[in-house]
Each structure stands twice: as structure tokens, then as C-alpha cells.
Design an enzyme around this catalytic site. Sequence first.
Site, mmCIF file in Angstrom:
data_model
loop_
_atom_site.group_PDB
_atom_site.id
_atom_site.type_symbol
_atom_site.label_atom_id
_atom_site.label_comp_id
_atom_site.label_asym_id
_atom_site.label_seq_id
_atom_site.Cartn_x
_atom_site.Cartn_y
_atom_site.Cartn_z
ATOM 1 N N LYS A 183 0.845 -1.202 0.000
ATOM 2 C CA LYS A 183 0.000 0.000 0.000
ATOM 3 C C LYS A 183 0.880 1.251 0.000
ATOM 4 O O LYS A 183 2.087 1.178 0.272
ATOM 5 C CB LYS A 183 -0.902 -0.029 1.234
ATOM 6 C CG LYS A 183 -0.138 0.022 2.546
ATOM 7 C CD LYS A 183 -1.028 -0.324 3.735
ATOM 8 C CE LYS A 183 -0.228 -0.339 5.028
ATOM 9 N NZ LYS A 183 -0.986 -0.883 6.156
ATOM 10 N N ARG A 196 -9.769 -0.260 15.453
ATOM 11 C CA ARG A 196 -9.659 0.601 14.273
ATOM 12 C C ARG A 196 -10.717 0.126 13.279
ATOM 13 O O ARG A 196 -11.784 0.702 13.188
ATOM 14 C CB ARG A 196 -8.243 0.517 13.685
ATOM 15 C CG ARG A 196 -8.034 1.430 12.493
ATOM 16 C CD ARG A 196 -6.583 1.451 12.007
ATOM 17 N NE ARG A 196 -6.138 0.187 11.437
ATOM 18 C CZ ARG A 196 -4.938 -0.002 10.898
ATOM 19 N NH1 ARG A 196 -4.053 0.990 10.873
ATOM 20 N NH2 ARG A 196 -4.597 -1.173 10.398
ATOM 21 N N TYR A 227 16.803 29.884 7.652
ATOM 22 C CA TYR A 227 15.566 30.508 8.146
ATOM 23 C C TYR A 227 15.561 30.653 9.654
ATOM 24 O O TYR A 227 15.936 29.720 10.377
ATOM 25 C CB TYR A 227 14.347 29.674 7.750
ATOM 26 C CG TYR A 227 13.938 29.838 6.304
ATOM 27 C CD1 TYR A 227 13.591 31.080 5.794
ATOM 28 C CD2 TYR A 227 13.890 28.725 5.474
ATOM 29 C CE1 TYR A 227 13.204 31.215 4.468
ATOM 30 C CE2 TYR A 227 13.491 28.840 4.142
ATOM 31 C CZ TYR A 227 13.159 30.093 3.642
ATOM 32 O OH TYR A 227 12.778 30.220 2.350
ATOM 33 N N MET A 256 12.653 23.989 2.130
ATOM 34 C CA MET A 256 11.877 23.145 1.214
ATOM 35 C C MET A 256 12.792 22.360 0.270
ATOM 36 O O MET A 256 12.545 21.183 -0.006
ATOM 37 C CB MET A 256 10.897 24.008 0.407
ATOM 38 C CG MET A 256 9.919 23.162 -0.389
ATOM 39 S SD MET A 256 8.773 24.135 -1.370
ATOM 40 C CE MET A 256 7.852 24.986 -0.128
HETATM 41 C C1 LIG Z 1 -0.133 -1.890 6.802
HETATM 42 C C2 LIG Z 1 -0.674 -3.183 7.244
HETATM 43 C C3 LIG Z 1 0.161 -4.296 7.418
HETATM 44 C C4 LIG Z 1 1.675 -4.228 7.329
HETATM 45 O O1 LIG Z 1 2.195 -3.771 8.550
HETATM 46 P P1 LIG Z 1 3.778 -3.638 8.792
HETATM 47 O O2 LIG Z 1 3.900 -3.140 10.186
HETATM 48 O O3 LIG Z 1 4.266 -2.648 7.796
HETATM 49 O O4 LIG Z 1 4.351 -4.984 8.582
HETATM 50 C C5 LIG Z 1 -0.438 -5.512 7.696
HETATM 51 N N1 LIG Z 1 -1.786 -5.614 7.828
HETATM 52 C C6 LIG Z 1 -2.602 -4.560 7.711
HETATM 53 C C7 LIG Z 1 -4.056 -4.728 7.897
HETATM 54 C C8 LIG Z 1 -2.083 -3.311 7.435
HETATM 55 O O5 LIG Z 1 -2.909 -2.250 7.337
#
Ligand SMILES: *Cc1c(COP(=O)(O)O)cnc(C)c1O
Length: 360
Positions: free
Chosen positions: A35, A130, A255, A303
Site C-alpha cells: 500500500k 480501528r 531561516y 523546502m
Molecule cells: C499496513 C498493514 C500491514 C503491514 O504492517 P507492517 O507493520 O508494515 O508490517 C499488515 N496488515 C494490515 C491490515 C495493514 O494495514
Amino acid sequence: MTRPVRACIDLSALQHNLSLARQAAPDSRIMAVIKANAYGHGAVPVARALKQADAFAVASIDEALLLREAGVQRPLLLLQGVFSADELEAAANYDLQVAVHVREQIEWLEQSRISTPLHVWLKVDTGMHRLGVPADYAATALDRLEKLVERRGGSIRLMSHLACADIPDNPANDAQLAVFQALPARGLERSLANSAALLSRPDMCFDWVRPGIMLYGASPFDVDVAQPVKLQAAMNFESQLITVHPRKQGESIGYGQTWKCPVDMPIGVVATGYGDGYPRQAPAGMPVLVNGKIAPLVGRVSMDTLYVDLRNQPGAVSGDSVQLWGSCLPVEAVAARAGTISYELFCGVSPRVPREYVNG
Ligand SMILES: *Cc1c(COP(=O)(O)O)cnc(C)c1O
């Protein structure tokens, strides 16, 4: 020459880290989590490099379509499922597996007229609070999903996510495991472990593991936990000095004029700033590597630039190589000093930074 900043991605490091995941969870299949553009590393090249993975996971249809359009044919899971009923059609057309974490998503499936096989992961909340249906709703959710799969064909799997896996001895891990194990499994394949659990808790690996951060070579653990395996950094965030100035004692840098030279000294300007994803909150003293040696950050990060103290390298000149993090400067160390985690630094490397791929 173009502006000297790039993220150099070592594809063999990704493969090495995947093989470590295999060794740590030899009886599980691996869903590589790619992702957020593979945590900033580039989803398509990462997926191609990780073709030994059994499946991939992404956060949205857009991320999935990029992969499908690039010819990635592996099973692909939408970790949050679809966000509206009309996304189900695209999910079916592109042969995507969907998570179901909330009742509406089951209703959308029940109301849909799509008849292709349905590959669904029921996500249960075991304590992270969550996403996920409550554990006491899992049996009902499974009944409903089973009806759908009877009609359409396909498969159902069970998953949950851990809140505290980065601290292996946190009691919340065992509490979540107990809830997960008490779910009505019905012989379904199950998945609980992220990178941290994969490396520290063989009893949490089940049928599928879901490593993300470890594939990119960063430790999934809290700073104080010893590394069980030798991960290789996949991303080298690199730049160059674009100018070096001799400064006088008392002259201020950048800055806000927040940093003043304590003595006459050379100051280097590096062609990387927060516009490239280097954390602006990085404090003075943050290690930066110039020609492989530490040159501490001074002044505020701009930046497009940042400044380094070159007292240790009076011979450094414009064009000399700089590493912001990578194989010689652990991203975890940079993240800790900037008050964040490696995940955020990786995801923050901005689109204007070219990704270059080596060892493919
Ligand atoms: C992002 C995610 C992972 C991966 O987690 P890591 O800590 O990067 O290994 C696994 N399962 C779900 C549901 C996630 O959202």
C-alpha cells in the site's frame, strides 16, 4: 544535470527481506503489503521484484488498478475493502479480493448482482479498535458471507490486526491472540501477523502473514527491541552537496537564524529539503552522511535544501555524495531523532524525487 536528489531502490534487498520473512514463517503464505506506493518505494517495480510473494495487499482500488494495469496478476487484497457499493464492480472486474470490516460492506455485497466468484476476508476487531466487525458478530457475518459464496463461488478468510506488535512483550498481543483464536474458525484460512508479529511470534503466523515494513528493510520494532534478523535497507535516499561556504564564527545559518556557527567553519548545502520528504522537524545534530562520514545537520531544513556542518571534512566540495538515510545510515535512527517512524519517512518521500531501481 538534473537536481541531485533521488531514492535509489535496491530490488535485491527487497528479495532478501522477503526470504527472511519466509524463513521466519515457513508454514505461512506471504501477502506482501505494498500500500501507499509500496511505502514510497514504487508499487509496480516492488511487486515485480517480489514475485515470490503469494499475494499483495493495497489500500484502495486506485492502488490495485495501477498494479493490474502494469500486468501484476497475483492475488490482490483491498485491506479496507470497498468504500462504496459501486466500487464492487471494479473490484470484480479486476479480480480483487476484498476485506469486509463493517456491516454495510456485507449489505453491499448482498445487494450486488455481480455473479463472479467472491474472495473475501472478514476483518475482525480483536482489540485494536480501528477496523473490523466486533468479535461477537463474527459468526453472523460468516453466515452471511457463506450464503454469498454458496451463490457466487469463491472463498472466505479471517483476519485481524495487532495494536502493539512492535513491543513483543506487551500483554495486549496475547489478549488479541486469545480473542482471535476464539473466533469461529470453521476451517477457514486465517491471518493476524504484520512484520513485527511475523518476526517475534511464530504462534501468530497462521495461514497467511502480512509483512510490510520489514520488506523495505526497516525494523518493525520499537527502538529498544533487538533485531532478530538482518534486514537490508531497500531505499537509499541520496543527494549531493551543491555548495560549500566557509562561515565565520557567529554567522547564522538559514531561516529564523536559529543556528550560529560556534567557530569559523565550512557549511555544506545539500539539495534536499522537506519538499522532497526530509523531515522539517529534524533537529540540529541529526546525522547526515557526506562521502560516507557523518556531517551533522545544522539550521532549519528548507523546502529544497538543508545544511550540514563540515568541520569533520574540511575537504568536502560541491558535488560530493550525501546519504539522508539508507544502507549506511539506518532510517530508524533518522526517524527516532525526528520524532517519527520509518513508515512515515518512507511514505513522505515526495513524488518529485525520482526513484531509481538497481540490482533488478
Ligand atoms: C499496513 C498493514 C500491514 C503491514 O504492517 P507492517 O507493520 O508494515 O508490517 C499488515 N496488515 C494490515 C491490515 C495493514 O494495514
